[in-house]
Motif scaffolding. Structure first.
Motif, PDB file in Angstrom:
ATOM      1  N   ASN A 148       0.810  -1.222   0.000  1.00 48.28           N
ATOM      2  CA  ASN A 148       0.000   0.000   0.000  1.00 48.28           C
ATOM      3  C   ASN A 148       0.847   1.278   0.000  1.00 48.28           C
ATOM      4  N   LEU A 149       1.842   1.321  -0.890  1.00 46.02           N
ATOM      5  CA  LEU A 149       2.701   2.513  -0.935  1.00 46.02           C
ATOM      6  C   LEU A 149       1.951   3.677  -1.560  1.00 46.02           C
ATOM      7  N   ARG A 150       1.925   4.750  -0.816  1.00 50.56           N
ATOM      8  CA  ARG A 150       1.336   5.990  -1.336  1.00 50.56           C
ATOM      9  C   ARG A 150       2.344   7.112  -1.209  1.00 50.56           C
ATOM     10  N   LYS A 151       2.400   7.953  -2.227  1.00 47.85           N
ATOM     11  CA  LYS A 151       3.235   9.147  -2.143  1.00 47.85           C
ATOM     12  C   LYS A 151       2.366  10.313  -2.597  1.00 47.85           C
ATOM     13  N   VAL A 179      10.895   8.588   1.491  1.00 45.94           N
ATOM     14  CA  VAL A 179       9.909   7.971   2.383  1.00 45.94           C
ATOM     15  C   VAL A 179       8.500   8.173   1.824  1.00 45.94           C
ATOM     16  N   PRO A 180       7.640   7.168   2.005  1.00 45.39           N
ATOM     17  CA  PRO A 180       6.282   7.271   1.466  1.00 45.39           C
ATOM     18  C   PRO A 180       5.388   8.073   2.398  1.00 45.39           C
ATOM     19  N   SER A 181       4.236   8.485   1.896  1.00 41.30           N
ATOM     20  CA  SER A 181       3.227   9.127   2.744  1.00 41.30           C
ATOM     21  C   SER A 181       2.525   8.064   3.582  1.00 41.30           C
ATOM     22  N   GLU A 182       2.458   6.880   3.024  1.00 38.81           N
ATOM     23  CA  GLU A 182       1.787   5.751   3.679  1.00 38.81           C
ATOM     24  C   GLU A 182       2.380   4.477   3.122  1.00 38.81           C
ATOM     25  N   GLY A 183       2.287   3.396   3.891  1.00 33.88           N
ATOM     26  CA  GLY A 183       2.679   2.094   3.366  1.00 33.88           C
ATOM     27  C   GLY A 183       4.027   1.633   3.888  1.00 33.88           C
ATOM     28  N   THR A 184       4.357   0.393   3.552  1.00 32.43           N
ATOM     29  CA  THR A 184       5.576  -0.215   4.082  1.00 32.43           C
ATOM     30  C   THR A 184       6.385  -0.889   2.971  1.00 32.43           C
ATOM     31  N   VAL A 185       7.684  -0.961   3.198  1.00 29.97           N
ATOM     32  CA  VAL A 185       8.568  -1.783   2.372  1.00 29.97           C
ATOM     33  C   VAL A 185       9.304  -2.716   3.314  1.00 29.97           C
TER      34      VAL A 185
END
Ligand SMILES: Nc1ncnc2c1ncn2[C@@H]1O[C@H](COP(=O)(O)OP(=O)(O)OP(=O)(O)O)[C@@H](O)[C@H]1O
Ligand SMILES: [Mg+2]
Length: 219
Positions: free
Chosen positions: A5-8, A56-62
């Protein structure tokens, strides 16, 4: 490596915020080669930068080898990246004041390796540049600079290579040579490859092709 769920999202003054990545989920298996394709502006470089923890993303994980990248502080993230990831930038990003050899040695020196010089020479030899070790980037051709960048990415024996348009600035023949080199290095080292590319022949060499459109992965 795995992204969830990566958001930028980037603030845009009084206008609506810019959504650059809109919920990207991605799993890349160890040893796999994945191509990421898609139109200019669709978010490919942004995604690659997040997978490397360069941004870094606004939301989400790696998750990188089980470690959640964005739960680490910047130093820890840099250390993990140094150990596990090699990055090839579209415009090479060699340091102009360092020779080819010194550019390749840099990530080893940052990692405190003692035989940095010897290992770097071996890699420059592998990419066919043993006769150019003391050249500065401005005195190297585009293809030669790209090969220095590949040697620098592979020299730390990373688990994953992330490459943004690794053949983008090269003529067809040199591009083919760089592709051959990358896949033979991968064969040798078992490296996972994630490649952003507009180059159809490079994409076809990969195990999987993922397409981005407007900040999302589409099948
Ligand atoms: N820091 C930023 N501020 C504002 N907009 C940005 C920023 N970074 C990227 N963008 C915008 O996000 C979109 C995606 O950019 P990105 O560089 O990821 O695209 P790309 O798919 O790599 O394109 P290309 O194939 O041209 O390299 C673009 O529209 C870009 O203008
Ligand atoms: Mg890009």
């Amino acid at each position: 490596m795995c992204a969830e769920n990566l958001r930028k999202v980037i603030p845009n003054g009084d206008e609506a915020p810019l959504v650059i990545l809109d919920g990207v989920d991605l799993t890349v298996f160890a040893g796999e080669a994945v191509a990421i394709v898609g139109a200019s502006g669709s978010g490919k470089s942004t995604l690659l930068g997040l997978l490397a923890g360069l941004d870094v993303p606004s939301e989400g994980t790696v998750l990188l080898q089980g470690s959640p990248l964005f739960s680490l502080d910047e130093d820890e993230r840099a250390a993990l990246r140094g150990r596990l990831i090699g990055f090839v930038f579209q415009n090479f990003q060699l340091l102009p004041t360092l020779t080819a050899l010194e550019n390749v040695m840099l990530p080893l020196e940052l990692g405190g390796v003692d035989d940095a010089g010897q290992r770097s020479r071996e890699w420059l030899d592998r990419v066919g540049l043993s006769h150019r070790v003391h050249h500065y980037p401005r005195t190297l051709s585009g293809g030669e600079q790209q090969r220095v960048a590949l040697a620098r990415a592979f020299v730390t024996s990373p688990k994953v290579i992330l490459a943004d348009e690794p053949t983008g600035n090269l003529d067809t023949a040199t591009g083919e040579a760089v592709i051959e080199l990358m896949f033979s290095l991968r064969e040798r080292e078992g490296t996972t490859l994630v490649l952003v590319t507009h180059d159809a022949s490079l994409a076809r060499r990969c195990d999987r092709i993922l397409k981005m459109h407007a900040g999302r992965l589409v099948q």
